[in-house]
Motif scaffolding. Structure first.
Motif, short mmCIF file in Angstrom:
data_model
loop_
_atom_site.label_atom_id
_atom_site.label_comp_id
_atom_site.label_asym_id
_atom_site.label_seq_id
_atom_site.Cartn_x
_atom_site.Cartn_y
_atom_site.Cartn_z
N GLU A 1 -9.46 -3.42 3.04
CA GLU A 1 -10.64 -2.73 2.51
C GLU A 1 -10.44 -1.23 2.42
O GLU A 1 -10.82 -0.61 1.43
N GLU A 2 -9.81 -0.66 3.44
CA GLU A 2 -9.59 0.80 3.42
C GLU A 2 -8.65 1.20 2.29
O GLU A 2 -8.79 2.25 1.69
N SER A 3 -7.66 0.35 2.00
CA SER A 3 -6.69 0.69 0.95
C SER A 3 -7.29 0.50 -0.43
O SER A 3 -6.83 1.11 -1.39
N GLY A 4 -8.28 -0.38 -0.57
CA GLY A 4 -8.85 -0.68 -1.88
C GLY A 4 -7.94 -1.51 -2.76
O GLY A 4 -8.23 -1.74 -3.94
N ILE A 5 -6.84 -2.01 -2.21
CA ILE A 5 -5.88 -2.79 -3.00
C ILE A 5 -6.52 -4.09 -3.48
O ILE A 5 -7.37 -4.67 -2.79
N ALA A 6 -6.15 -4.50 -4.69
CA ALA A 6 -6.65 -5.77 -5.22
C ALA A 6 -5.69 -6.89 -4.83
O ALA A 6 -4.47 -6.71 -4.90
N ILE A 7 -6.23 -8.02 -4.41
CA ILE A 7 -5.41 -9.20 -4.08
C ILE A 7 -5.96 -10.39 -4.85
O ILE A 7 -7.15 -10.71 -4.75
N PHE A 8 -5.10 -11.01 -5.63
CA PHE A 8 -5.50 -12.22 -6.36
C PHE A 8 -4.60 -13.36 -5.93
O PHE A 8 -3.39 -13.22 -5.88
N ARG A 9 -5.22 -14.49 -5.59
CA ARG A 9 -4.41 -15.66 -5.25
C ARG A 9 -4.11 -16.45 -6.51
O ARG A 9 -5.01 -16.78 -7.28
N LEU A 10 -2.84 -16.78 -6.69
CA LEU A 10 -2.43 -17.56 -7.85
C LEU A 10 -1.73 -18.82 -7.34
O LEU A 10 -0.52 -18.81 -7.11
N VAL B 1 0.85 -1.20 0.00
CA VAL B 1 0.00 0.00 0.00
C VAL B 1 0.88 1.25 0.00
O VAL B 1 0.66 2.18 -0.78
N GLU B 2 1.91 1.24 0.83
CA GLU B 2 2.82 2.39 0.91
C GLU B 2 3.54 2.64 -0.42
O GLU B 2 3.83 3.78 -0.78
N LEU B 3 3.85 1.57 -1.14
CA LEU B 3 4.55 1.69 -2.42
C LEU B 3 3.61 2.02 -3.57
O LEU B 3 4.04 2.15 -4.71
N GLY B 4 2.30 2.12 -3.29
CA GLY B 4 1.34 2.45 -4.35
C GLY B 4 1.01 1.29 -5.26
O GLY B 4 0.61 1.47 -6.42
N VAL B 5 1.16 0.07 -4.76
CA VAL B 5 0.83 -1.12 -5.55
C VAL B 5 -0.70 -1.19 -5.73
O VAL B 5 -1.45 -0.94 -4.80
N ASP B 6 -1.12 -1.54 -6.94
CA ASP B 6 -2.56 -1.67 -7.22
C ASP B 6 -3.05 -3.10 -7.05
O ASP B 6 -4.20 -3.34 -6.70
N LEU B 7 -2.16 -4.06 -7.36
CA LEU B 7 -2.56 -5.47 -7.35
C LEU B 7 -1.46 -6.32 -6.73
O LEU B 7 -0.29 -6.21 -7.14
N ILE B 8 -1.85 -7.12 -5.75
CA ILE B 8 -0.91 -8.11 -5.19
C ILE B 8 -1.31 -9.48 -5.72
O ILE B 8 -2.48 -9.85 -5.68
N ILE B 9 -0.33 -10.21 -6.21
CA ILE B 9 -0.55 -11.60 -6.62
C ILE B 9 0.15 -12.47 -5.60
O ILE B 9 1.38 -12.39 -5.44
N THR B 10 -0.62 -13.29 -4.90
CA THR B 10 -0.06 -14.08 -3.79
C THR B 10 -0.22 -15.57 -4.06
O THR B 10 -1.24 -16.00 -4.59
N HIS B 11 0.80 -16.34 -3.70
CA HIS B 11 0.68 -17.79 -3.90
C HIS B 11 -0.15 -18.43 -2.80
O HIS B 11 -0.86 -19.39 -3.04
N GLU B 12 -0.04 -17.90 -1.61
CA GLU B 12 -0.70 -18.54 -0.46
C GLU B 12 -1.86 -17.68 0.03
O GLU B 12 -2.03 -16.54 -0.38
N PRO B 13 -2.69 -18.25 0.93
CA PRO B 13 -3.90 -17.53 1.35
C PRO B 13 -3.61 -16.28 2.18
O PRO B 13 -2.50 -16.07 2.66
N THR B 14 -4.64 -15.47 2.33
CA THR B 14 -4.54 -14.23 3.10
C THR B 14 -5.03 -14.44 4.53
O THR B 14 -4.52 -13.83 5.46
N TYR B 15 -6.00 -15.35 4.69
CA TYR B 15 -6.68 -15.48 5.99
C TYR B 15 -6.44 -16.83 6.69
O TYR B 15 -7.35 -17.42 7.25
N TYR B 16 -5.20 -17.35 6.59
CA TYR B 16 -4.77 -18.46 7.45
C TYR B 16 -5.51 -19.76 7.21
O TYR B 16 -5.47 -20.65 8.07
N ASN B 17 -6.19 -19.87 6.07
CA ASN B 17 -6.77 -21.17 5.71
C ASN B 17 -6.87 -21.23 4.20
O ASN B 17 -7.06 -20.23 3.52
N HIS B 18 -6.71 -22.46 3.68
CA HIS B 18 -6.56 -22.68 2.23
C HIS B 18 -7.69 -22.06 1.41
O HIS B 18 -7.48 -21.55 0.31
N MET B 19 -8.92 -22.11 1.93
CA MET B 19 -10.06 -21.59 1.19
C MET B 19 -10.26 -20.09 1.43
O MET B 19 -11.17 -19.51 0.86
#
Lengths: 263, 263
Positions: free
Chosen positions: B90-99, B52-70
């Protein structure tokens, strides 16, 4: 004459027969005579071989024999390791009973009680929830001093820590084994604890939750001791129970080296 | 204008839309403009904050965000760590896609290819099955020399080994991540390999199988590197793919410290 059935009845009695359980007789006969019992954390090939050589009639194991929780064998059919282990078990005629669900269902949990004894933490446990420990108010503890205690009492060389190792600890949770990310995280989220001590985690679950909590500035830490050492001493509960009920049977705990070494 | 949708289309295209997948948009809008992409192994709280600080619009992550696979959130509702992380997102509005599922379904597996590159083992991989590696016949390797190679190439301090560390290794399997005990054991049982290298195991499964195999005198060993380091470098495949397709978008890999330290 003491039979396998009589020993199993004693182990099951505090809970009553469970409908769904992995605790089944994996080999041997219910009517076989038992003079010698070996209690183990895991029925490894080496442990079974040793038990056979010592003339053990019944092995009571906390963990599975065939590398999966349900001890399913079909998918392993033809696998050389599986077939050799199965042949050793069948040729020896030794009885193997898994005692996992029952001992965890004792009130209180037999493994937890055994671990609290081994750790000399019995008096710290809450009477409503024995997994919840409050350290004596006149003692100063941090995650690091508790790591040192766990090492010395359980014979562990090193363990994994999430969060700040120098975090002061007043209240903590003790969850031996691998009860799963949801169970760990729910406990951390609902109890006012500084530290959770567990046996094994999935890396992307509990570890990441505690990392995030610490990065948010919350006073939370995690110790992962390794599964075997977190439960093995707990099986001593079973040794004592059987010695008391069946004084004529030789009951011994058989310790086992770790499956892996750190390099 | 490049949108989140266009980037997702590119990531999905080599496989086609999967019906059942954990690879979903976890936050943000499909029609949002993307100028900056961060590729990560895991969307930790710290990584999201940094993005968010770096102004990223989209994060592509291999692993989950909320500590469980689903990435299920209901059971976490009201949990302070979950709520704080969700609020930041939610406040940042950043997009997160799991790949995760898609990149593993590329032919060949994008993570595996990235790891082979990082390890400089591309030429050792079998063309039929890239997880199967044959070491050059004029080189002498043991489990221990391969541990040293993994440490230096992946920046790992120590790892777990089952079996004899001085076992000579000619053929081996490479299975990054935590593909599960059955998948590991089936591979070990069906392939003529001396060593299997994996990211993460359940202790009572793969570890115990290899311990038993070694105790039977079979020439088998296991290296468990840790999950993150076994896959993280593999996400470089995604960085290269996106840079090539979208030269006008800034794409950077964001490395992340391990969640745990060994004490």
């Amino acid at each position: 004459m003491i039979t396998v059935q009589m020993i199993l009845d004693r182990l099951i009695e505090p809970v009553g027969q469970l409908e769904k359980t992995v605790d089944t007789l994996k080999s041997g006969r219910l009517d076989a005579e038992v003079r010698k019992v070996a209690v183990v954390f895991m029925t490894t090939y080496a442990a079974i071989k040793q038990a056979v050589e010592l003339g053990v009639d019944l092995i009571i194991t906390h963990e599975p024999t065939y590398y999966n929780h349900m001890d399913e064998g079909e998918w392993l059919s033809g696998n050389p390791v599986y077939e050799k282990k199965r042949a050793l078990i069948e040729e020896s005629g030794i009885a193997i009973f898994r005692l996992h669900d029952y001992v965890h269902s004792y009130k209180p949990d037999g493994i937890l009680v055994g671990m609290l004894k081994q750790l000399e933490w019995e008096s710290y446990a809450s009477s409503e929830n024995m997994r919840l420990l409050t350290l004596p108010s006149d003692e100063v503890h941090t995650v690091r001093t508790l790591v040192a205690h766990l090492k010395s009492k359980l014979g562990i060389e090193s363990m994994l820590v999430a969060g700040n190792p120098d975090l002061p600890v007043k209240r903590m949770g003790l969850m031996p084994g691998a009860s799963g990310g949801r169970s760990h995280i729910k406990f951390l989220g609902s109890q006012d604890i500084d530290l959770l001590i567990v046996g094994e985690t999935s890396e992307w679950e509990t570890n990441e939750y505690v990392r995030d909590a610490a990065d948010m500035g919350l006073a939370k830490a995690l110790i992962v001791t390794g599964h075997q050492k977190s439960e093995e001493a707990g099986m001593q509960t079973v040794v004592e129970m059987l010695r008391e009920t069946f004084p004529e049977v030789q009951v011994a705990f058989m310790e086992c080296p770790l499956a892996v070494q750190r390099i």
